[in-house]
Design a protein around this motif. Structure first.
Motif, PDB file in Angstrom:
ATOM      1  N   ASP A  62       0.816  -1.250  -0.004  1.00  0.00           N
ATOM      2  CA  ASP A  62       0.030   0.039   0.154  1.00  0.00           C
ATOM      3  C   ASP A  62       0.992   1.178   0.071  1.00  0.00           C
ATOM      4  O   ASP A  62       1.903   1.249   0.601  1.00  0.00           O
ATOM      5  CB  ASP A  62      -0.910  -0.001   1.238  1.00  0.00           C
ATOM      6  N   THR A  63       0.285   2.332  -0.772  1.00  0.00           N
ATOM      7  CA  THR A  63       1.222   3.794  -0.878  1.00  0.00           C
ATOM      8  C   THR A  63       0.204   4.832  -0.515  1.00  0.00           C
ATOM      9  O   THR A  63      -0.683   4.581  -0.254  1.00  0.00           O
ATOM     10  CB  THR A  63       1.526   3.911  -2.327  1.00  0.00           C
ATOM     11  N   PRO A  64       0.880   5.817  -0.101  1.00  0.00           N
ATOM     12  CA  PRO A  64      -0.005   7.059   0.377  1.00  0.00           C
ATOM     13  C   PRO A  64      -1.035   7.493  -0.817  1.00  0.00           C
ATOM     14  O   PRO A  64      -1.797   8.249  -0.481  1.00  0.00           O
ATOM     15  CB  PRO A  64       1.157   8.136   0.848  1.00  0.00           C
ATOM     16  N   ARG A  65      -0.306   7.134  -1.732  1.00  0.00           N
ATOM     17  CA  ARG A  65      -1.229   7.725  -3.257  1.00  0.00           C
ATOM     18  C   ARG A  65      -2.611   6.580  -3.445  1.00  0.00           C
ATOM     19  O   ARG A  65      -3.390   6.771  -4.437  1.00  0.00           O
ATOM     20  CB  ARG A  65      -0.589   7.489  -4.370  1.00  0.00           C
ATOM     21  N   GLU A  86       5.481   6.260  -6.122  1.00  0.00           N
ATOM     22  CA  GLU A  86       4.550   5.992  -5.056  1.00  0.00           C
ATOM     23  C   GLU A  86       5.119   4.979  -4.001  1.00  0.00           C
ATOM     24  O   GLU A  86       4.946   5.372  -2.861  1.00  0.00           O
ATOM     25  CB  GLU A  86       3.529   5.107  -5.544  1.00  0.00           C
ATOM     26  N   LEU A  87       5.981   4.228  -4.115  1.00  0.00           N
ATOM     27  CA  LEU A  87       6.591   3.365  -3.143  1.00  0.00           C
ATOM     28  C   LEU A  87       7.622   4.141  -2.372  1.00  0.00           C
ATOM     29  O   LEU A  87       7.552   4.098  -0.960  1.00  0.00           O
ATOM     30  CB  LEU A  87       7.510   2.286  -3.795  1.00  0.00           C
ATOM     31  N   LEU A 136       7.239   7.389  -1.581  1.00  0.00           N
ATOM     32  CA  LEU A 136       6.354   8.378  -0.980  1.00  0.00           C
ATOM     33  C   LEU A 136       5.986   7.464   0.444  1.00  0.00           C
ATOM     34  O   LEU A 136       5.757   8.098   1.257  1.00  0.00           O
ATOM     35  CB  LEU A 136       5.294   8.680  -1.583  1.00  0.00           C
ATOM     36  N   GLY A 137       6.047   6.276   0.226  1.00  0.00           N
ATOM     37  CA  GLY A 137       5.567   5.387   1.302  1.00  0.00           C
ATOM     38  C   GLY A 137       6.802   4.909   2.070  1.00  0.00           C
ATOM     39  O   GLY A 137       6.581   3.892   3.255  1.00  0.00           O
ATOM     40  N   SER A 177      -1.799   0.058  -4.779  1.00  0.00           N
ATOM     41  CA  SER A 177      -1.160  -1.161  -4.078  1.00  0.00           C
ATOM     42  C   SER A 177      -0.427  -2.119  -5.233  1.00  0.00           C
ATOM     43  O   SER A 177      -0.781  -3.070  -5.668  1.00  0.00           O
ATOM     44  CB  SER A 177      -2.324  -1.812  -3.567  1.00  0.00           C
ATOM     45  N   LYS A 211      11.298  -2.156   4.932  1.00  0.00           N
ATOM     46  CA  LYS A 211      10.887  -0.951   3.902  1.00  0.00           C
ATOM     47  C   LYS A 211      11.721  -1.027   2.459  1.00  0.00           C
ATOM     48  O   LYS A 211      12.208  -0.104   2.099  1.00  0.00           O
ATOM     49  CB  LYS A 211      10.857   0.424   4.479  1.00  0.00           C
ATOM     50  N   GLU A 263       9.019  -6.020   4.555  1.00  0.00           N
ATOM     51  CA  GLU A 263       8.065  -5.059   4.914  1.00  0.00           C
ATOM     52  C   GLU A 263       8.598  -4.256   6.286  1.00  0.00           C
ATOM     53  O   GLU A 263       8.531  -2.966   6.223  1.00  0.00           O
ATOM     54  CB  GLU A 263       6.659  -5.658   5.192  1.00  0.00           C
TER      55      GLU A 263
END
Length: 371
Positions: free
Chosen positions: A278-281, A321-322, A324-325, A284, A295, A292
């Motif tokens: 899951d990403t902040p955007r 996106e990754l 950002l997470g 998935s 990270k 995990e």
């Protein structure tokens, strides 16, 4: 003929069971159509599995059938012993058991096998091959039996197979052979087959056998397609989804890296394979390997599926996106991983050390970083 625009590929109708559906698309849109089928397979949550086989050139008919069966066998080998779906009462059979006759009755229901259409002789022979590390293509069985049994082992849902052709100008005979194989595969494997071909072939009579209910994929506005030049045709390439939680058997590099990581005292058990992150955007993405808690994402990129403009842009968006997470992303070309898996492991080790806040170690003697 139905037209589906590139921004509404989720409306692309799936083939019926035991039927082949023809999809005409431009170069960039063929990859987009295949990607959309993959997304839908993943989103189905196990409702169906997609096996996509991409051809640069169409081989002769007999070779074409063997290529398709070999690709299905590669997939089945990577899934072994978890064949026939989770609901099958015989899915938990011990892969090391030598013979069905010595398997406890509570772990195998022979009538369940027969009701599902499983050939017990084929299964026994195929299991022996898998235990030896060989492809489950036992001798003595006709191609129709091999197609049916391999497809059923991979996914009894039934399986969705995408045959994608890149050649813009195949011979009439070769194209007719591909068309007949698509129909044969749908019928014999009790599968759904999507035959994705260049839009330039829309008027070819060689495709008349599968032209009923054909679909045309078009952009909203005209686009200029890049021109590719390639001196030697590439062998057929397989992609499959979903394979949640295990290495992709269609990726030699990914399989080699996974085996080597799980044998490493420091890195064993650290990574999960082909899982969503899951990403902040709100997206998935499905990643090849992920640690995990640390990270860290590792992607093993095959040139065949990451070289066009659409794939390049998609990879950059996923990485953004990754990140950002909070994920660090390591991308390695599949060919380089396969050529030197020890170097690939050391790169993963270095990234893991970076995530742990320790200093990456020097490469062991005998390993040279070509970069």
């Amino acid at each position: 003929m139905t037209t589906v625009h590139a921004d509404e590929l989720d409306r692309l109708p799936l083939p019926l069971v035991s039927r082949a559906r023809l999809v005409f698309a431009g170069r960039g849109l063929r990859g987009a159509a295949r990607d959309d089928l993959e997304r839908r397979a993943v989103a189905s949550g196990g409702g169906f599995r997609l096996a996509a086989i991409r051809f640069d050139r169409i081989p002769p008919l007999r070779e074409l059938i063997d290529d398709v069966l070999d690709q299905l066998a590669v997939l089945a080998s990577g899934l072994f012993p978890d064949w026939y779906g989770a609901a099958a009462r015989f899915a938990a059979v011990d892969a090391q058991t030598a013979d069905f006759d010595v398997i406890p009755t509570d772990r195998l229901d022979r009538s369940d096998l027969l009701q599902r259409g499983v050939s017990v002789p084929w299964l026994k022979a195929a299991r022996r091959l898998c235990r030896r590390g060989a492809l489950p293509r036992p001798r003595g069985f006709p191609a129709s039996v091999q197609a049916a049994q391999l497809a059923m082992a991979v996914d009894p849902s039934p399986l969705l197979i995408a045959l994608a052709l890149d050649d813009e100008a195949p011979s009439h005979e070769a194209l007719r052979g591909l068309s007949s194989v698509a129909e044969w595969l749908a019928r014999e494997a009790h599968a759904r087959v999507a035959l994705i071909v260049p839009e330039a072939l829309e008027g070819s009579t060689a495709l008349d056998g599968v032209s009923f209910e054909a679909v045309r994929v078009r952009p909203r506005t005209p686009i200029e397609e890049p021109v590719e030049s390639r001196s030697e045709p590439l062998p057929p390439r397989l992609s499959v989804s979903p394979l949640i939680g295990r290495p992709n058997p269609a990726s030699r590099g990914e399989m080699m890296l996974a085996r080597r990581l799980e044998a490493d005292a420091e890195l064993a058990g650290l990574f999960r394979y082909n899982v969503r992150v899951d990403t902040p955007r709100g997206t998935s993405p499905l990643v090849d390997l992920v640690w995990e808690s640390g990270k860290l994402v590792v992607e093993v990129d095959g040139f065949y599926y990451h070289s066009d403009e659409t794939a390049f842009s998609r990879d950059r968006r996923r990485d953004y996106e990754l990140m950002l997470g909070g994920f660090l992303v390591l991308r390695m070309p599949e060919d380089e991983v396969a050529d030197d898996v020890e170097l690939a492991v050391e790169k993963v080790r270095d990234m893991a050390a970076l995530r742990r806040g320790t200093t990456p170690s020097a490469l062991p003697s005998g390993i040279k970083d070509a970069t």
